[in-house]
Scaffold this active site. Structure first.
Site, PDB file in Angstrom:
ATOM      1  N   LYS A  95       9.111  25.339  24.185  1.00 50.87           N
ATOM      2  CA  LYS A  95       8.452  26.407  24.480  1.00 50.87           C
ATOM      3  C   LYS A  95       7.712  26.119  26.067  1.00 50.87           C
ATOM      4  O   LYS A  95       7.765  27.480  26.171  1.00 50.87           O
ATOM      5  CB  LYS A  95       7.128  25.929  23.411  1.00 50.87           C
ATOM      6  CG  LYS A  95       8.145  26.398  21.975  1.00 50.87           C
ATOM      7  CD  LYS A  95       8.283  28.111  21.977  1.00 50.87           C
ATOM      8  CE  LYS A  95       7.709  29.196  21.682  1.00 50.87           C
ATOM      9  NZ  LYS A  95       7.907  30.044  20.870  1.00 50.87           N
ATOM     10  N   TYR A  97       9.841  20.237  20.940  1.00 52.69           N
ATOM     11  CA  TYR A  97       9.036  21.063  20.302  1.00 52.69           C
ATOM     12  C   TYR A  97       8.200  22.127  21.891  1.00 52.69           C
ATOM     13  O   TYR A  97       9.046  22.286  22.286  1.00 52.69           O
ATOM     14  CB  TYR A  97       8.500  21.446  19.257  1.00 52.69           C
ATOM     15  CG  TYR A  97       7.840  22.737  18.973  1.00 52.69           C
ATOM     16  CD1 TYR A  97       8.685  23.614  18.728  1.00 52.69           C
ATOM     17  CD2 TYR A  97       6.057  23.262  18.643  1.00 52.69           C
ATOM     18  CE1 TYR A  97       8.111  24.968  18.735  1.00 52.69           C
ATOM     19  CE2 TYR A  97       6.131  24.205  18.375  1.00 52.69           C
ATOM     20  CZ  TYR A  97       6.596  24.921  18.099  1.00 52.69           C
ATOM     21  OH  TYR A  97       6.026  26.373  18.580  1.00 52.69           O
ATOM     22  N   THR A 127       3.052  29.336  21.590  1.00 51.35           N
ATOM     23  CA  THR A 127       1.681  28.245  20.792  1.00 51.35           C
ATOM     24  C   THR A 127       1.439  28.222  21.998  1.00 51.35           C
ATOM     25  O   THR A 127       1.378  28.147  23.193  1.00 51.35           O
ATOM     26  CB  THR A 127       2.915  27.195  20.231  1.00 51.35           C
ATOM     27  OG1 THR A 127       1.744  26.189  19.967  1.00 51.35           O
ATOM     28  CG2 THR A 127       4.206  26.064  21.758  1.00 51.35           C
ATOM     29  N   ASP A 128      -0.088  27.593  21.466  1.00 49.63           N
ATOM     30  CA  ASP A 128      -0.898  26.619  21.781  1.00 49.63           C
ATOM     31  C   ASP A 128      -0.480  25.307  21.820  1.00 49.63           C
ATOM     32  O   ASP A 128      -0.833  24.573  23.597  1.00 49.63           O
ATOM     33  CB  ASP A 128      -2.734  26.562  21.237  1.00 49.63           C
ATOM     34  CG  ASP A 128      -2.368  25.868  19.960  1.00 49.63           C
ATOM     35  OD1 ASP A 128      -0.839  25.084  19.337  1.00 49.63           O
ATOM     36  OD2 ASP A 128      -3.051  25.719  19.220  1.00 49.63           O
ATOM     37  N   GLU A 129       0.565  24.643  21.498  1.00 50.02           N
ATOM     38  CA  GLU A 129       0.923  22.726  22.162  1.00 50.02           C
ATOM     39  C   GLU A 129       1.521  22.990  22.938  1.00 50.02           C
ATOM     40  O   GLU A 129       1.600  22.298  23.221  1.00 50.02           O
ATOM     41  CB  GLU A 129       2.360  23.092  21.094  1.00 50.02           C
ATOM     42  CG  GLU A 129       1.488  23.002  19.264  1.00 50.02           C
ATOM     43  CD  GLU A 129       2.499  22.272  18.488  1.00 50.02           C
ATOM     44  OE1 GLU A 129       2.767  21.006  19.176  1.00 50.02           O
ATOM     45  OE2 GLU A 129       2.332  22.032  17.038  1.00 50.02           O
TER      46      GLU A 129
END
Ligand code: NAD
Ligand code: DAU
Length: 352
Positions: A163, A159, A133-135
């Site tokens: 990741k 989260y 993810t970009d997060e």
């Protein structure tokens, strides 16, 4: 065959359906634990397709994963399986560490054991594609350039931290053991089969049910939206031609403040399914308490993927969101299946 993990979830489910829509595609072994987010109804159309083998199980189960890899002589693994919801990670981070960190570690170890025993030529052909993810890059200011693959990792939620940890494991297994991995970091997806705890499906369903449309804080947080089928085509392209050990950002060049997204959904619904009282669905917008540690802005620079592998998204936000709203209007049976007791419990806990 290829092994897809988390293939009963939102993106994994779309990926499996799109992949098998190609009549000459390799078969799929689909390993999914069927948490609250996994839904076999998404895969209903594959019931009689012998190219799809569903196995209920955990990516953290080393023995199970190794036996599936051997039994089906797997050529590639695409790892979607994860706990994926930021708000749930704030209420209970334990499961996120268990699946996203420990689970990915066990999966990598099973894949390494299998891959080490392959012939030299099979070893070269094998791929482990990790979907991230970009997060993991953290939050941008309004004037920062979009995230590129060289941005440092600065995850802010349980989260995104879990990741980020999984991405680091994948990277290390390549660097240390030579495992042929590629990682993709994608922005916010939307489209069919999206579980209605996430913003877009939640707003569509709440609007139709006459319920409040909850906006966290001031609604000016920016996300970069990508239609899910474009994410699937990017993954197929990376699997086919991506360079080993590389990471690729995937995004739709569609930065939007949350409030604009909600207004876009309301105006589509106003024209497709007008409210009986003549008001706009936007009248249901309600400001609620902000998410703790809420990231202000994400934006993905997907130019490497376009430049090196020739990928670009097929949908704009306007075309994708129109298709998505129409899909939810046309698929009441799928919706009824996911709005179970446990879903209602979550809504009560989160929105009081
Ligand atoms: P999702 O929550 O809809 O689906 C996750 C799936 O994984 C579910 O079917 C669940 O049953 C399964 N699963 C969970 N734990 C498991 C375990 N231990 N073993 C096997 N299966 C397990 O998630 P999603 O939105 O489809 O996201 C898929 C992947 O893409 C995730 O890795 C996520 O981090 C990443 N991602 C999501 C987005 C997005 O906008 N949704 C964007 C970028 C990246
Ligand atoms: O950026 C990619 C990520 O996008 C993925 O890695 C995650 O798996 C995926 O869940 C998604 O995370 P977000 O937190 O951005 O998605 P969500 O749909 O939960 O929220 C989108 C934005 O809308 C976010 O700024 C929070 C806000 N929001 C969300 C909900 C559920 C609201 O304002 N109200 C809500 O009720």
């Amino acid at each position: 065959m290829i092994l897809v993990t988390g293939g009963a979830g939102f993106i994994g489910g779309n990926f499996v359906l799109d992949w098998l829509a190609n009549p000459v595609a390799k078969g799929i072994v689909n390993l999914d634990k069927l948490t609250y987010a996994g839904n076999l109804a998404t895969l209903k159309s594959l019931k009689n397709d012998a190219r799809h083998i569903f196995v209920q199980g955990d990516i953290g189960d080393y023995d199970l994963v190794l036996s599936l890899l051997k039994k089906h002589q797997i050529l590639a693994v695409v790892n979607f399986a994860a706990e994926s919801h930021v708000d749930r990670s704030i209420h209970g981070p334990g499961e996120f560490i268990q699946t996203n960190v420990v689970g990915t570690f066990n999966l990598l170890e099973a894949v390494r054991a299998y891959w080490s025993d392959l012939s030299d030529s099979a070893k070269k052909e094998f791929r482990f594609l990790h979907v991230s993810t970009d997060e993991v890059y953290g939050s941008l200011s309004p004037t920062d350039p979009a995230f590129s693959e060289t941005n440092p990792y600065e995850p802010n939620s349980p989260y995104s931290a879990s990741k980020a940890a999984s991405d680091h494991l994948v990277r290390a297994w390549h660097h240390t053991y030579g495992l042929p991995v590629i990682t993709t970091n994608c922005s916010n997806n939307y489209g069919p089969y999206h579980f209605p705890e996430k913003l877009i499906p939640l707003v569509i369903l709440n609007a139709l049910a006459g319920k409040p449309l909850p906006i966290y804080g001031d609604g000016q947080q920016i996300r970069d939206w990508l239609y899910v089928k474009d994410h699937c085509s990017a993954i197929r392209r990376v699997l086919e031609a991506g360079k080993l050990g590389e990471t690729y950002n995937v995004g739709g060049w569609n930065e939007k403040p949350n409030l604009d997204v909600v207004h876009a959904i309301c105006s589509i619904l106003d024209s497709l399914r007008p409210k009986t009282d003549g008001a706009s669905y936007a009248s249901q917008i309600t400001y609620v308490k902000d998410r703790p540690g809420h990231d202000r802005r994400y934006a993905i620079d997907a130019s490497k993927l376009q430049r090196e592998l020739g990928w670009k998204p097929a949908e704009t936000f306007e075309t994708g969101i129109q298709k998505t709203v129409q899909w939810y209007l046309d698929n009441q049976e799928w919706i009824d299946g996911v709005i179970s007791g446990s879903y209602r419990d979550w809504v009560k806990k989160q929105y009081n």
